[in-house]
Design a protein around this motif. Structure first.
Motif, PDB file in Angstrom:
ATOM      1  N   GLU A   1       0.837  -1.208   0.000  1.00 54.51           N
ATOM      2  CA  GLU A   1       0.000   0.000   0.000  1.00 54.51           C
ATOM      3  C   GLU A   1       0.872   1.258   0.000  1.00 54.51           C
ATOM      4  O   GLU A   1       0.608   2.203  -0.751  1.00 54.51           O
TER       5      GLU A   1
ATOM      6  N   THR B   1       5.013   3.716 -12.951  1.00 56.30           N
ATOM      7  CA  THR B   1       5.468   2.638 -12.076  1.00 56.30           C
ATOM      8  C   THR B   1       4.300   1.748 -11.674  1.00 56.30           C
ATOM      9  O   THR B   1       4.431   0.514 -11.659  1.00 56.30           O
ATOM     10  N   GLN B   2       3.152   2.352 -11.352  1.00 56.79           N
ATOM     11  CA  GLN B   2       1.966   1.557 -11.022  1.00 56.79           C
ATOM     12  C   GLN B   2       1.584   0.655 -12.191  1.00 56.79           C
ATOM     13  O   GLN B   2       1.279  -0.525 -11.993  1.00 56.79           O
ATOM     14  N   ASN B   3       1.609   1.199 -13.410  1.00 55.11           N
ATOM     15  CA  ASN B   3       1.293   0.390 -14.587  1.00 55.11           C
ATOM     16  C   ASN B   3       2.288  -0.752 -14.756  1.00 55.11           C
ATOM     17  O   ASN B   3       1.909  -1.866 -15.121  1.00 55.11           O
TER      18      ASN B   3
ATOM     19  N   TRP C   1       2.550   1.583  -3.432  1.00 58.67           N
ATOM     20  CA  TRP C   1       1.566   1.983  -4.439  1.00 58.67           C
ATOM     21  C   TRP C   1       1.231   3.470  -4.327  1.00 58.67           C
ATOM     22  O   TRP C   1       1.181   4.181  -5.334  1.00 58.67           O
ATOM     23  N   GLN C   2       1.013   3.932  -3.109  1.00 58.78           N
ATOM     24  CA  GLN C   2       0.607   5.317  -2.893  1.00 58.78           C
ATOM     25  C   GLN C   2       1.696   6.316  -3.279  1.00 58.78           C
ATOM     26  O   GLN C   2       1.406   7.483  -3.527  1.00 58.78           O
ATOM     27  N   HIS C   3       2.932   5.865  -3.318  1.00 56.64           N
ATOM     28  CA  HIS C   3       4.039   6.780  -3.578  1.00 56.64           C
ATOM     29  C   HIS C   3       4.726   6.532  -4.919  1.00 56.64           C
ATOM     30  O   HIS C   3       5.831   7.022  -5.153  1.00 56.64           O
ATOM     31  N   CYS C   4       4.066   5.776  -5.800  1.00 52.96           N
ATOM     32  CA  CYS C   4       4.577   5.544  -7.150  1.00 52.96           C
ATOM     33  C   CYS C   4       3.808   6.401  -8.139  1.00 52.96           C
ATOM     34  O   CYS C   4       2.622   6.657  -7.960  1.00 52.96           O
ATOM     35  N   ASP C   5       4.486   6.783  -9.196  1.00 52.12           N
ATOM     36  CA  ASP C   5       3.795   7.498 -10.266  1.00 52.12           C
ATOM     37  C   ASP C   5       3.006   6.498 -11.112  1.00 52.12           C
ATOM     38  O   ASP C   5       3.121   5.285 -10.932  1.00 52.12           O
ATOM     39  N   ASP C   6       2.194   7.015 -12.017  1.00 54.02           N
ATOM     40  CA  ASP C   6       1.331   6.168 -12.852  1.00 54.02           C
ATOM     41  C   ASP C   6       2.130   5.154 -13.657  1.00 54.02           C
ATOM     42  O   ASP C   6       1.710   4.002 -13.811  1.00 54.02           O
TER      43      ASP C   6
ATOM     44  N   LEU D   1       3.903  -2.243 -12.326  1.00 52.35           N
ATOM     45  CA  LEU D   1       3.576  -3.231 -11.289  1.00 52.35           C
ATOM     46  C   LEU D   1       2.386  -4.090 -11.713  1.00 52.35           C
ATOM     47  O   LEU D   1       2.392  -5.312 -11.529  1.00 52.35           O
ATOM     48  N   ILE D   2       1.387  -3.456 -12.291  1.00 49.67           N
ATOM     49  CA  ILE D   2       0.206  -4.180 -12.752  1.00 49.67           C
ATOM     50  C   ILE D   2       0.584  -5.145 -13.875  1.00 49.67           C
ATOM     51  O   ILE D   2       0.142  -6.304 -13.884  1.00 49.67           O
TER      52      ILE D   2
END
Length: 67
Positions: free
Chosen positions: A44, A54-56, A47-52, A58-59
């Motif tokens: 969590e 990086t989130q993409n 995730w909350q501290h990653c940019d879009d 991870l997904i």
């Protein structure tokens, strides 16, 4: 003092070095199910501290390793 599970986990990893944090994560992966909430709290925060982007990433990594 009455701590939530999230607070207890954060206290456990507070002031850890990068190496110590890595050990906590690696020791938790594949371990007992009781450690899964701890990994969830750490994810969590990541995730909350990653940019879009990086989130993409991870997904995509997750999707690539499911079923």
């Amino acid at each position: 003092m009455n701590l939530s599970l999230r607070q207890a986990i954060l206290l456990r990893v507070n002031d850890k070095t990068n190496e110590e944090l890595r050990e906590v994560i690696e020791d938790s992966i594949g371990g007992e199910e009781r450690v899964l909430p701890g990994l969830g709290v750490l994810f969590e925060i990541i995730w909350q501290h990653c940019d879009d982007e990086t989130q993409n990433g991870l997904i995509e990594t997750l999707q690539g390793h499911l079923g």
